[in-house]
Scaffold this motif. Structure first.
Motif, PDB file in Angstrom:
ATOM      1  N   MET A 214     -27.218  -1.099   8.128  1.00  0.00           N
ATOM      2  CA  MET A 214     -26.918  -0.461   9.415  1.00  0.00           C
ATOM      3  C   MET A 214     -25.596   0.291   9.293  1.00  0.00           C
ATOM      4  SD  MET A 214     -26.399  -2.132  13.250  1.00  0.00           S
ATOM      5  CE  MET A 214     -27.889  -3.073  13.226  1.00  0.00           C
ATOM      6  N   GLY A 215     -25.612   1.558   9.675  1.00  0.00           N
ATOM      7  CA  GLY A 215     -24.419   2.386   9.582  1.00  0.00           C
ATOM      8  C   GLY A 215     -23.483   2.185  10.765  1.00  0.00           C
ATOM      9  N   ARG A 216     -22.343   2.867  10.699  1.00  0.00           N
ATOM     10  CA  ARG A 216     -21.353   2.777  11.782  1.00  0.00           C
ATOM     11  C   ARG A 216     -21.940   3.194  13.129  1.00  0.00           C
ATOM     12  NH1 ARG A 216     -17.208   4.820   8.276  1.00  0.00           N
ATOM     13  NH2 ARG A 216     -15.638   3.237   7.956  1.00  0.00           N
ATOM     14  N   TYR A 217     -22.732   4.273  13.101  1.00  0.00           N
ATOM     15  CA  TYR A 217     -23.310   4.792  14.345  1.00  0.00           C
ATOM     16  C   TYR A 217     -24.175   3.724  15.030  1.00  0.00           C
ATOM     17  CZ  TYR A 217     -26.008   7.756  17.516  1.00  0.00           C
ATOM     18  OH  TYR A 217     -26.599   8.296  18.626  1.00  0.00           O
ATOM     19  N   GLU A 218     -25.083   3.128  14.285  1.00  0.00           N
ATOM     20  CA  GLU A 218     -25.956   2.098  14.863  1.00  0.00           C
ATOM     21  C   GLU A 218     -25.155   0.889  15.332  1.00  0.00           C
ATOM     22  OE1 GLU A 218     -26.649   3.511  11.856  1.00  0.00           O
ATOM     23  OE2 GLU A 218     -28.379   4.737  12.426  1.00  0.00           O
ATOM     24  N   LYS A 219     -24.159   0.492  14.552  1.00  0.00           N
ATOM     25  CA  LYS A 219     -23.318  -0.644  14.944  1.00  0.00           C
ATOM     26  C   LYS A 219     -22.564  -0.326  16.235  1.00  0.00           C
ATOM     27  CE  LYS A 219     -22.566  -2.512  10.334  1.00  0.00           C
ATOM     28  NZ  LYS A 219     -21.638  -2.626   9.218  1.00  0.00           N
TER      29      LYS A 219
ATOM     30  N   LEU B 235     -21.744  -0.750  22.156  1.00  0.00           N
ATOM     31  CA  LEU B 235     -21.704  -0.139  23.487  1.00  0.00           C
ATOM     32  C   LEU B 235     -22.791  -0.703  24.390  1.00  0.00           C
ATOM     33  CD1 LEU B 235     -21.008   3.569  22.452  1.00  0.00           C
ATOM     34  CD2 LEU B 235     -19.413   2.034  23.614  1.00  0.00           C
ATOM     35  N   ASP B 236     -23.951  -0.987  23.812  1.00  0.00           N
ATOM     36  CA  ASP B 236     -25.060  -1.528  24.607  1.00  0.00           C
ATOM     37  C   ASP B 236     -24.842  -2.982  24.998  1.00  0.00           C
ATOM     38  OD1 ASP B 236     -26.397   0.880  24.512  1.00  0.00           O
ATOM     39  OD2 ASP B 236     -27.760   0.284  22.883  1.00  0.00           O
ATOM     40  N   ASN B 237     -24.130  -3.734  24.167  1.00  0.00           N
ATOM     41  CA  ASN B 237     -24.042  -5.180  24.382  1.00  0.00           C
ATOM     42  C   ASN B 237     -22.685  -5.691  24.854  1.00  0.00           C
ATOM     43  OD1 ASN B 237     -26.779  -5.823  23.526  1.00  0.00           O
ATOM     44  ND2 ASN B 237     -26.098  -5.148  21.510  1.00  0.00           N
ATOM     45  N   SER B 238     -21.657  -4.855  24.832  1.00  0.00           N
ATOM     46  CA  SER B 238     -20.319  -5.293  25.249  1.00  0.00           C
ATOM     47  C   SER B 238     -20.161  -5.162  26.757  1.00  0.00           C
ATOM     48  CB  SER B 238     -19.243  -4.474  24.543  1.00  0.00           C
ATOM     49  OG  SER B 238     -19.317  -4.679  23.158  1.00  0.00           O
ATOM     50  N   LYS B 239     -19.453  -6.112  27.328  1.00  0.00           N
ATOM     51  CA  LYS B 239     -19.269  -6.132  28.779  1.00  0.00           C
ATOM     52  C   LYS B 239     -17.981  -5.436  29.233  1.00  0.00           C
ATOM     53  CE  LYS B 239     -21.780 -10.480  29.266  1.00  0.00           C
ATOM     54  NZ  LYS B 239     -21.998 -10.798  27.865  1.00  0.00           N
TER      55      LYS B 239
ATOM     56  N   LEU C  73     -18.466   8.151  19.015  1.00  0.00           N
ATOM     57  CA  LEU C  73     -19.837   7.935  18.569  1.00  0.00           C
ATOM     58  C   LEU C  73     -20.332   9.123  17.739  1.00  0.00           C
ATOM     59  CD1 LEU C  73     -22.029   5.793  18.861  1.00  0.00           C
ATOM     60  CD2 LEU C  73     -22.789   6.952  20.938  1.00  0.00           C
ATOM     61  N   ASP C  74     -20.005  10.341  18.178  1.00  0.00           N
ATOM     62  CA  ASP C  74     -20.373  11.543  17.419  1.00  0.00           C
ATOM     63  C   ASP C  74     -19.757  11.503  16.019  1.00  0.00           C
ATOM     64  OD1 ASP C  74     -21.722  12.515  19.644  1.00  0.00           O
ATOM     65  OD2 ASP C  74     -20.127  13.916  20.219  1.00  0.00           O
ATOM     66  N   TYR C  75     -18.503  11.055  15.932  1.00  0.00           N
ATOM     67  CA  TYR C  75     -17.844  11.010  14.629  1.00  0.00           C
ATOM     68  C   TYR C  75     -18.439   9.917  13.743  1.00  0.00           C
ATOM     69  CZ  TYR C  75     -14.355  11.334  11.008  1.00  0.00           C
ATOM     70  OH  TYR C  75     -13.745  11.491   9.781  1.00  0.00           O
ATOM     71  N   ALA C  76     -18.820   8.789  14.358  1.00  0.00           N
ATOM     72  CA  ALA C  76     -19.480   7.725  13.591  1.00  0.00           C
ATOM     73  C   ALA C  76     -20.769   8.251  12.976  1.00  0.00           C
ATOM     74  CB  ALA C  76     -19.762   6.522  14.488  1.00  0.00           C
ATOM     75  N   LYS C  77     -21.513   9.038  13.742  1.00  0.00           N
ATOM     76  CA  LYS C  77     -22.754   9.640  13.229  1.00  0.00           C
ATOM     77  C   LYS C  77     -22.447  10.607  12.085  1.00  0.00           C
ATOM     78  CE  LYS C  77     -26.987  11.772  14.894  1.00  0.00           C
ATOM     79  NZ  LYS C  77     -27.714  12.253  16.069  1.00  0.00           N
TER      80      LYS C  77
END
Length: 197
Positions: free
Chosen positions: A1-6, A11-15, A187-191
């Motif tokens: 799993m790359g940086r983007y997916e991580k 972002l999806d799971n953090s509160k 996120l764009d830079y991670a991609k």
């Protein structure tokens, strides 16, 4: 799993921003390379940087070019915070971040030499980058010299790009001397990093 997916998963799971901060501290390149003030020499990115005894910037980026040093101070809010309300006014999270940055600016106005000492300590052991080498050979002495120019940039990292429409995106760009940035820039830079690894 790359940086983007991580990062997407974070972002999806953090509160809140504390949970995201942990990921970003482990991936400082995302902060360093997306929020830097376009200087390329001696780029140092430091999380949780103390500003005097009362304040802490979530991130500080210290960088140099041939004519000056740049200090970028970043206040991070939640990725889930709205940036603007429906009526176009700043959200509570954005107002809190703006107040924090204004407090930093007021402190810096009154404690320039003290702050120079703290960034000089951070740059200890680095080569000087913007002054005549005869005067300074090390970054720490260069940064302590009041004749050396240091520019300050203030950024608020908050929310997501999809929270903005055309009007609020324009409003974001007119937020005074504070740049408002969404997590999507990182996120764009991670991609980009993943695609060019």
């Amino acid at each position: 799993m790359g940086r983007y997916e991580k990062f997407i998963s974070e972002l999806d799971n953090s509160k809140n921003e504390r949970e995201i901060a942990k990921f970003l501290k482990e991936n400082l390149i995302l902060i360093r390379n997306t929020l830097n003030a376009n200087a390329w020499n001696c780029v140092i990115c430091k999380p949780e940087f103390k500003i005097g005894t009362k304040y802490i910037a979530d991130f500080l980026i210290l960088s140099a070019n041939s004519g000056c040093w740049n200090v970028t101070l970043i206040e991070m809010q939640s990725h889930m915070d709205k940036i603007f309300l429906k009526d176009g006014t700043a959200s509570k999270g954005l107002r809190e971040a703006q107040k924090q940055v204004q407090e930093w600016e007021m402190w810096l106005d009154n404690h320039k030499s003290e702050f120079r000492e703290s960034i000089a300590d951070l740059a200890k052991g680095q080569a000087a980058y913007c002054s005549n080498a005869i005067r300074h050979t090390h970054a720490e002495t260069e940064l302590r010299d009041p004749k050396v120019v240091v520019y300050f940039y203030f950024k608020i990292l908050i929310g997501r790009r999809n929270f903005l429409d055309e009007d609020t995106n324009q409003r974001r760009s007119k937020f005074g001397d504070i740049e408002v940035v969404t997590f999507d820039r990182l996120l764009d830079y991670a991609k980009y990093l993943d695609e060019n690894a």
